[in-house]
Design an enzyme around this catalytic site. Structure first.
Site, mmCIF file in Angstrom:
data_model
loop_
_atom_site.group_PDB
_atom_site.id
_atom_site.type_symbol
_atom_site.label_atom_id
_atom_site.label_comp_id
_atom_site.label_asym_id
_atom_site.label_seq_id
_atom_site.Cartn_x
_atom_site.Cartn_y
_atom_site.Cartn_z
ATOM 1 N N ASP A 313 0.806 -1.224 0.000
ATOM 2 C CA ASP A 313 0.000 0.000 0.000
ATOM 3 C C ASP A 313 0.837 1.271 0.000
ATOM 4 O OD1 ASP A 313 -2.396 -1.292 -0.136
ATOM 5 O OD2 ASP A 313 -2.773 -1.283 2.009
ATOM 6 N N LEU A 318 1.192 4.584 -2.857
ATOM 7 C CA LEU A 318 1.457 5.871 -2.203
ATOM 8 C C LEU A 318 0.317 6.243 -1.255
ATOM 9 C CD1 LEU A 318 2.834 8.057 -5.166
ATOM 10 C CD2 LEU A 318 4.038 6.389 -3.761
ATOM 11 N N TYR A 397 -10.001 -0.657 3.181
ATOM 12 C CA TYR A 397 -9.497 -0.563 4.547
ATOM 13 C C TYR A 397 -9.143 0.880 4.903
ATOM 14 C CZ TYR A 397 -9.022 -5.282 6.501
ATOM 15 O OH TYR A 397 -9.265 -6.509 7.064
#
Length: 706
Positions: A313, A318, A397
């Site tokens: 991630d 970024l 998430y």
């Protein structure tokens, strides 16, 4: 604004004021970088800025300048460019102050590619929807392209011949029944497309056996699904009538005995720099730079459409660019100071996320306490901590990263994980009546694949200076025998980590393993090295097979700790170019030279994070999970450094107290009596500092599932 409007001398800002070498890039600097780069002869109308960040000077240059022994370092930027039409990728350094293009490297893809652009993410749905095979596969499942959303995901590296030299994304589909319907509840399983984002074609279609699309609802924001609101919760009010205890000057913060700098980078998000502790008037350095430099989310489902699910991630996406704009009363509670997060968008224009970083104080219970049976002394000190945090939403998430500084010199980093599971269809029992071994059923027919969240903290240490070493300390049981006739003895085993190749270490709860960072030239009052101890949280490292593609790409995640000699070029645990990287970069390359570590300028790379076997309680939105590590002074001070925490008045009454005792000091009672069985009659101040509520606005979503 044009380039000629700016007259910048080295290390200065547009108005001529000196700029600290480690200060985050400003909007003015981003504008100058954009104007410089877009004037380069090879910049085209289809060129995009994949990354723009501060190229930090060598640590030695900064420390020499701060000591008055060197010049103010030049302000430099690192700029990564992607031509969307051709795929041409470059990595350049430029001087912000002189405008000079210092270097440019053109990537050939053999060691990875530039991070995935938002523009590429957004194009994937159109590319898949234009592919006849994709349309036919959806039709066979009774669906049209208008009824599904495409979730673009990083490709990993599997040496597929048709993917060589291409920028590949992999695509999964979810049915969305209406615009407000959360599609994560309805995975269209058994189907995946591999997409060349530059050529805008599907290179491969995986159409495995279709699985039933779950009918459950994932609409956690629907009052009908939420149920009757809980009505028994009373307000918690947190106030500091005299204001906060910290002072802020730009990015520089002083609090209690701590001094440090808050920074931001679009790749790493929140960065803390030059943490030092004022010990009797002496500023003693502890950490030069601390950040979450990488975050790997490997999935454990080997099915034909999911075996490749491994996301970096930080390096691939970024994650700093998806920083939330935090909201008082929701994300942050109390007397808050906010820092904005400034970055460049894909056209090079400065973008400011308001309130991207939150800082506040929290009461933290008892700092130290004793009721003495001989003297009658009854003393309590209350603890508090300074919290510096940010939240980023990466697809499904949401991740919060919280750095805590304590009055006794302790430093903690805590990751908070919430949001929505990346879902699958749940196959149910096999012909032998056994459950599917790689996912949990979290709702009827809905699977939550097993996965890990492995964060890499890069800790550039300066414990009392740069002459440091690392020792592994284990608890050791002493066998019964001469000198230990009753078998009660135990001791500790200390192993000095001599060089980089032997620095890969695993946490071990059975021996209480910890790693001590000591100064090899400074000693405390007992004549022993001053130091800090890294206390890991005991959790599995990467569970994929050691010969797997992901293990080769993420060697950092196979151990809880690596240690390297400081090198300003070694910034990221998985390497500079993570997207489609075949492996061999990052930690693998950094330790290859096996540099010595005894008495050197050392960097710790610590892997931590949970292994997630999802529960029904994690659906439809996941209660926050936590993972952390702790750095505590160990011989750094000659005694308890929090003895001087000032007194506060005890409050014996809880009724109507309303807010916390603002002083956060101690409660002292003379003549409390001698021997006693319990703790009677002491007045501990009431302090209510509730947990952060996880809601509020955010800057954007990367359309992938982590």
């Amino acid at each position: 604004m044009t380039i000629t409007d700016l007259d910048l001398t080295p290390g200065s800002s547009a108005d001529g004021a000196a700029v600290h070498p480690l200060s985050s890039l400003s909007s003015t600097e981003f504008e100058r970088i954009r104007d410089l780069v877009t004037a380069w002869p090879d910049f085209t109308a289809t060129t995009r800025f994949a990354y723009v960040g501060l190229e930090e000077p060598h640590k030695a240059e900064v420390l020499a300048w701060q000591a008055g022994d060197g010049a103010l370092p030049d302000r430099r930027a690192r700029v990564m460019l992607l031509d969307m039409a051709t795929g041409r990728s470059t990595d350049s350094l430029l001087s912000i102050t002189t405008g000079e293009q210092l270097s440019t490297l053109e990537l050939d893809g053999s060691h990875g590619q530039l991070p995935v652009l938002i523009e590429e993410f957004e194009a994937v749905g159109e590319i898949a929807s234009a592919d006849a095979g994709w349309v036919a596969a959806l039709a066979a499942r009774g669906l049209t392209v208008d009824e599904v959303v495409c979730v673009p995901l990083s490709a990993g590296f599997y040496d597929f011949e048709e993917e060589k030299g291409r920028r590949i994304l992999r695509v999964l589909a979810f049915r969305q029944d209406y615009p407000e319907d959360h599609p994560w509840a309805h995975p269209v399983d058994g189907l995946s497309a591999y997409v060349d984002a530059s050529a805008r074609i599907v290179t491969r279609l995986i159409d495995a056996a279709p699985l039933a699309i779950p009918a459950t609802s994932g609409n956690f924001d629907d009052p009908a699904l939420q149920g009757e609101p809980l009505s028994t919760l009373k307000p918690i009010v947190i106030t500091q009538p005299e204001g906060p205890s910290f002072t802020v000057d730009g990015e520089f913060v002083s609090w209690a005995n701590w001094n440090f700098q808050v920074g931001f980078d679009v790749r790493e998000g929140l960065v803390l720099r030059q943490l030092s502790f004022d010990d009797k008037g002496v500023a003693r350095p502890v950490i030069y730079r601390a950040s979450i430099n990488e975050m790997l989310v490997p999935y454990g489902d080997p099915s034909p459409v999911r075996f490749w699910q491994n996301y970096f991630d930080t390096g691939e996406y970024l994650f700093g660019r998806f920083t939330n704009s935090l909201e008082l009363g929701c994300d942050c509670v109390g007397e808050i100071h906010y820092f904005d997060a400034t970055m460049a968008d894909e056209l090079g224009n400065p973008t400011v996320i308001q309130n991207g970083i939150c800082m506040h104080e929290e009461d933290f219970g008892t700092l130290w306490k004793h009721s003495d049976m001989f003297t009658g002394s009854n003393e309590t000190r209350r603890s508090r901590r300074l919290v510096i945090s940010f939240f980023t939403t990466v697809g499904n998430y949401d991740y919060g990263f919280y750095w805590y500084l304590y009055l006794d010199g302790t430093i903690e980093c805590e990751a908070k994980l919430t949001g929505i599971l990346f879902t699958s269809s749940y196959p149910g029992l096999d012909e032998n009546g056994a459950d599917y071994p790689y996912a949990s059923e979290v709702a009827p027919g809905l699977g939550g694949p097993y996965h890990q969240h492995l964060f890499s903290a890069r800790l550039d240490m300066t414990v009392d200076g740069i002459a440091n070493a690392v020792e592994e300390v284990d608890a050791v049981r002493v066998p019964i025998g001469p000198g230990n006739e009753h078998g009660n003895a135990f001791t500790k085993r200390i192993t000095r980590i001599a060089s980089e190749k032997e620095s890969g270490r695993l946490a071990d709860a059975s021996v209480g393993r910890a790693w001590h960072v000591i100064n090899t030239s400074a000693t405390n009052a007992m004549g022993r090295p001053t130091g800090y101890v890294l206390l890991p949280q005991q959790s599995p490292v990467l569970l994929a097979d050691p010969s797997s593609s992901i293990a080769k790409r993420a060697e950092f995640a196979t151990k809880a700790l690596f240690v390297t000699q400081y090198d300003p070029a070694e910034k990221y645990a998985a390497g500079d170019f993570v997207h489609q990287n075949p492996g061999g970069d990052g930690i693998t390359a950094y330790i290859a030279g096996d540099r010595p570590l005894d008495g050197e300028d050392v960097v710790l790379w610590h892997t931590f994070g949970p292994t997630h076997f999802p529960r029904p309680e994690d659906w439809p939105v996941m209660p926050t999970d936590y993972a952390k590590f702790t750095l505590k002074p160990y011989g750094f001070f000659d005694r308890n450094p929090a003895l001087n925490v000032p007194a506060s008045a005890g409050s014996g009454s809880h009724a109507g107290a309303g807010a916390s005792d603002a002083a956060g000091g101690h409660c002292a009672h003379e003549g409390a009596g001698a021997a006693h069985a319990g703790h009677g009659g002491h007045g501990a101040g009431v302090s209510l500092s509730g947990p952060e509520l996880l809601e509020g606005g955010h800057a954007g979503h990367a359309p992938h599932g982590a």
